[in-house]
Design a protein around this motif. Structure first.
Motif, PDB file in Angstrom:
ATOM      1  N   ASN A  54      10.310   3.832 -31.021  1.00 56.49           N
ATOM      2  CA  ASN A  54       8.977   3.525 -30.496  1.00 56.49           C
ATOM      3  C   ASN A  54       8.322   4.732 -29.818  1.00 56.49           C
ATOM      4  OD1 ASN A  54       9.095   0.886 -31.389  1.00 56.49           O
ATOM      5  ND2 ASN A  54       9.932   0.103 -29.459  1.00 56.49           N
ATOM      6  N   PHE A  55       9.119   5.512 -29.105  1.00 55.55           N
ATOM      7  CA  PHE A  55       8.573   6.687 -28.407  1.00 55.55           C
ATOM      8  C   PHE A  55       7.942   7.664 -29.396  1.00 55.55           C
ATOM      9  CE2 PHE A  55       9.187  11.029 -26.672  1.00 55.55           C
ATOM     10  CZ  PHE A  55       8.402  10.920 -25.526  1.00 55.55           C
ATOM     11  N   SER A  56       8.640   7.930 -30.480  1.00 54.62           N
ATOM     12  CA  SER A  56       8.118   8.848 -31.501  1.00 54.62           C
ATOM     13  C   SER A  56       6.873   8.277 -32.166  1.00 54.62           C
ATOM     14  CB  SER A  56       9.196   9.131 -32.555  1.00 54.62           C
ATOM     15  OG  SER A  56      10.293   9.810 -31.992  1.00 54.62           O
ATOM     16  N   GLN A  57       6.880   6.975 -32.459  1.00 54.96           N
ATOM     17  CA  GLN A  57       5.707   6.343 -33.042  1.00 54.96           C
ATOM     18  C   GLN A  57       4.526   6.402 -32.085  1.00 54.96           C
ATOM     19  OE1 GLN A  57       6.165   2.522 -34.945  1.00 54.96           O
ATOM     20  NE2 GLN A  57       8.291   2.923 -35.515  1.00 54.96           N
ATOM     21  N   GLY A  58       4.801   6.245 -30.792  1.00 51.03           N
ATOM     22  CA  GLY A  58       3.734   6.314 -29.791  1.00 51.03           C
ATOM     23  C   GLY A  58       3.079   7.685 -29.757  1.00 51.03           C
ATOM     24  N   ILE A  59       3.892   8.741 -29.871  1.00 49.87           N
ATOM     25  CA  ILE A  59       3.342  10.107 -29.902  1.00 49.87           C
ATOM     26  C   ILE A  59       2.436  10.277 -31.114  1.00 49.87           C
ATOM     27  CG2 ILE A  59       3.933  12.536 -30.240  1.00 49.87           C
ATOM     28  CD1 ILE A  59       6.436  12.070 -28.577  1.00 49.87           C
ATOM     29  N   LEU A  60       2.886   9.805 -32.275  1.00 52.32           N
ATOM     30  CA  LEU A  60       2.080   9.928 -33.485  1.00 52.32           C
ATOM     31  C   LEU A  60       0.768   9.162 -33.361  1.00 52.32           C
ATOM     32  CD1 LEU A  60       4.793   9.617 -36.304  1.00 52.32           C
ATOM     33  CD2 LEU A  60       3.763  11.696 -35.357  1.00 52.32           C
ATOM     34  N   MET A  61       0.806   8.002 -32.696  1.00 52.30           N
ATOM     35  CA  MET A  61      -0.417   7.215 -32.535  1.00 52.30           C
ATOM     36  C   MET A  61      -1.419   7.942 -31.638  1.00 52.30           C
ATOM     37  SD  MET A  61      -0.783   3.123 -31.838  1.00 52.30           S
ATOM     38  CE  MET A  61       0.137   2.757 -33.335  1.00 52.30           C
ATOM     39  N   LEU A  62      -0.924   8.614 -30.609  1.00 48.21           N
ATOM     40  CA  LEU A  62      -1.807   9.408 -29.746  1.00 48.21           C
ATOM     41  C   LEU A  62      -2.403  10.588 -30.513  1.00 48.21           C
ATOM     42  CD1 LEU A  62       0.221   9.481 -26.396  1.00 48.21           C
ATOM     43  CD2 LEU A  62      -1.876   8.201 -26.863  1.00 48.21           C
ATOM     44  N   LEU A  63      -1.591  11.192 -31.384  1.00 44.75           N
ATOM     45  CA  LEU A  63      -2.072  12.317 -32.183  1.00 44.75           C
ATOM     46  C   LEU A  63      -3.149  11.880 -33.168  1.00 44.75           C
ATOM     47  CD1 LEU A  63       1.276  14.197 -32.946  1.00 44.75           C
ATOM     48  CD2 LEU A  63      -0.453  14.778 -31.239  1.00 44.75           C
ATOM     49  N   MET A  64      -3.086  10.622 -33.639  1.00 44.58           N
ATOM     50  CA  MET A  64      -4.142  10.086 -34.509  1.00 44.58           C
ATOM     51  C   MET A  64      -5.501  10.204 -33.838  1.00 44.58           C
ATOM     52  SD  MET A  64      -2.865   6.481 -36.068  1.00 44.58           S
ATOM     53  CE  MET A  64      -1.523   6.325 -37.239  1.00 44.58           C
ATOM     54  N   ILE A  65      -5.529   9.829 -32.558  1.00 46.29           N
ATOM     55  CA  ILE A  65      -6.788   9.839 -31.811  1.00 46.29           C
ATOM     56  C   ILE A  65      -7.201  11.266 -31.481  1.00 46.29           C
ATOM     57  CG2 ILE A  65      -7.928   9.044 -29.703  1.00 46.29           C
ATOM     58  CD1 ILE A  65      -5.886   6.718 -29.694  1.00 46.29           C
ATOM     59  N   CYS A  66      -6.228  12.091 -31.119  1.00 49.72           N
ATOM     60  CA  CYS A  66      -6.518  13.484 -30.739  1.00 49.72           C
ATOM     61  C   CYS A  66      -7.205  14.235 -31.869  1.00 49.72           C
ATOM     62  CB  CYS A  66      -5.222  14.172 -30.346  1.00 49.72           C
ATOM     63  SG  CYS A  66      -5.370  15.950 -30.073  1.00 49.72           S
ATOM     64  N   GLY A  67      -6.579  14.272 -33.042  1.00 48.49           N
ATOM     65  CA  GLY A  67      -7.158  14.979 -34.173  1.00 48.49           C
ATOM     66  C   GLY A  67      -7.006  16.479 -34.077  1.00 48.49           C
ATOM     67  N   ALA A  68      -7.676  17.165 -34.980  1.00 41.81           N
ATOM     68  CA  ALA A  68      -7.551  18.621 -35.094  1.00 41.81           C
ATOM     69  C   ALA A  68      -8.656  19.326 -34.296  1.00 41.81           C
ATOM     70  CB  ALA A  68      -7.612  19.015 -36.568  1.00 41.81           C
ATOM     71  N   CYS A  69      -8.943  20.569 -34.665  1.00 43.27           N
ATOM     72  CA  CYS A  69      -9.946  21.361 -33.955  1.00 43.27           C
ATOM     73  C   CYS A  69     -11.355  21.074 -34.475  1.00 43.27           C
ATOM     74  CB  CYS A  69      -9.655  22.852 -34.118  1.00 43.27           C
ATOM     75  SG  CYS A  69      -8.065  23.380 -33.457  1.00 43.27           S
TER      76      CYS A  69
END
Length: 483
Positions: A328-343
């Protein structure tokens, strides 16, 4: 408002789309497949484009409002014509699903409804991946580079379609900026393709995946995404995605002999730090949860983590394994990265790293002012003060983005699916990531969602890629008033 000038923009985009269809036609010829799925849409696009341009207004300037209208309508028109090859070929018979797949391609989302990609004709797969490359830099940016517009029209087109809180010109004229962007984009695409071919990836696969990496979209040609390729090929695709997630302004600065200025860029440094930190945290989590013996070679675990992080934060969405099986911790990080996005100014989606940096600085400023009301504190980015208007616009954008996602989640929840399926589907489409978690995970698809949900998610992809305003402007009454 000048409808005839808007017609010229849409017409020019349709004619460009007709020319772009030459590539899948050539692919159909090479594989002895029917060219009909592309010849008919090509004729439709060329005919409509010719008609709209013939009766357009060539002289007047395009104002900001018309830039937003042109952008929104152009992307919808391109998607409606671009979905015809899927329907005519029989690869996708449902018009809503065909529209979903096409929008997913143009917006570089990579969300698919196909359950057996390998059964689809090569020419259709080529078109599907080529959509990523076309939409990655933006079709209107391409038009600004090749068509003649007044300078005011060019900058309003580029602003309406470009991503990020601030759109700046690399050279004095907006048309020149568009040419520079596409030159860098094409050169980088050629480099990735060359390297993949040197690594012995099949030509067809290499072309399709290069388009996907360049546009940061996740469409592939195999059912297991890129899991079947070698580690070296996977690494090149991942590095390519991360590279295209960098602002193209950075590459321009390097080309003009200002590498130190480029590497001092706050957004670039934050982007790379986020990728490295997230990859290390997931690596540690995967080893900790499964044990060192079961996890295997730590370098291989890091490769898996880095690939997932690189493809999620850049919103590319390619995969080498099913992340639903991760802790779950790893999935949570990926979900946050979805929102963050690139430059900002890259081909990646999401809220953009620069917006997050500025919002964190704005929070720090507000805390400082609350603690010491007498101080005067300015927000700086790369050593330059950030205008209060920009900060307000970022806050408004973030609020609208969250509001749209909440409404979308409520609408998609009518399907009655698990919340992880519903929430991740909206996050993945609005932020142009593609795969989410649950049934629409890295090894899943969106086929099981209802027709209504697919329409909502298609709208989310367009709204997210065009950063809200060009699509929402089409539904505002004032947009259509003459003033």
């Amino acid at each position: 408002m000048n409808p005839r000038l808007i017609g010229k923009i849409i017409g020019g985009a349709l004619e460009a789309e007709a020319v772009f269809m030459l590539l899948p036609i050539a692919c159909a010829y090479c594989y002895s497949e029917s060219m009909k799925p592309f010849l008919i849409p090509m004729a439709v696009a060329a005919g409509l484009g010719f008609f709209l341009i013939k009766f357009s207004d060539h002289d007047q300037d395009l104002v900001s409002k018309e830039g937003f209208i042109s952008t929104g309508l152009t992307w919808i028109a391109l998607s409606l014509v671009g979905m015809l090859p899927f329907i005519i070929s029989g690869a996708i018979t449902d018009p809503v699903e065909a529209f979903f797949e096409t929008v997913s391609g143009f917006t570089t989302t990579g969300a698919t409804i196909l359950t057996d990609v390998e059964a689809v004709p090569h020419s259709v797969l080529m078109w599907r991946s080529f959509l990523h490359w076309i939409g990655g830099m933006g079709i209107l940016v391409f038009m600004a580079a090749i068509m003649h517009f007044a300078s005011g029209s060019q900058i309003n087109l580029v602003k309406a379609e470009s991503t990020g809180p601030i759109v700046s010109k690399l050279v004095p004229k907006a048309g020149g900026t568009a040419k520079v962007l596409y030159a860098i984009y094409t050169f980088m695409t050629a480099i990735v393709l060359t390297i993949l071919l040197l690594l012995r990836m099949p030509l067809f696969d290499a072309i399709c995946h290069t388009f996907g990496a360049a546009g940061t979209g996740g469409f592939g040609v195999l059912n297991d995404s890129v899991a079947s390729y070698t580690i070296a090929q996977q690494a090149v695709l991942n590095i390519a995605s991360i590279s295209f997630g960098v602002s193209f302004t950075i590459y321009f600065l390097i080309l003009v002999g200002k590498p130190l200025t480029a590497f001092k860029n706050e957004e670039l440094r934050a982007y790379l730090i986020i990728i490295l930190t997230a990859s290390l945290l997931i690596t540690i989590d995967l080893i900790n949860q499964s044990g060192i013996a079961a996890a295997g070679n730590p370098l291989m675990v890091f490769h898996r983590a880095l690939f997932a992080v690189g493809n999620i934060i850049t919103t590319t969405g390619s995969a080498i394994e099913d992340c639903n099986l991760w802790p779950n911790f790893s999935q949570g990080i990926l979900m946050l990265l979805m929102i963050c996005g690139a430059c900002a100014g890259s081909t990646g989606g999401g809220f953009k790293v620069s917006r997050i940096i500025i919002m964190l600085k704005a929070f720090n400023k507000e805390m400082a002012v609350h603690l010491r009301p007498e101080i005067v504190k300015k927000i700086h980015m790369d050593g330059k003060p950030v205008n209060d208007t920009v900060i307000r616009n970022i806050g408004t954008y973030c609020f609208l983005g969250c509001f749209i996602m909440v409404i979308s989640i409520l609408l998609v929840s009518l399907d009655g699916k698990d919340w992880i399926d519903t929430i991740s589907a909206v996050l993945a489409t609005f932020n142009n990531v593609g795969p989410g978690f649950g049934i629409n995970g890295t090894m899943g698809n969106y086929h099981e969602y209802s027709t209504f949900s697919k329409i909502v998610l298609s709208a989310d992809m367009l709204i997210g890629r065009l950063e809200i305003y060009p699509i929402l402007a089409l539904f505002k009454r004032d947009t259509w008033r003459k003033f």
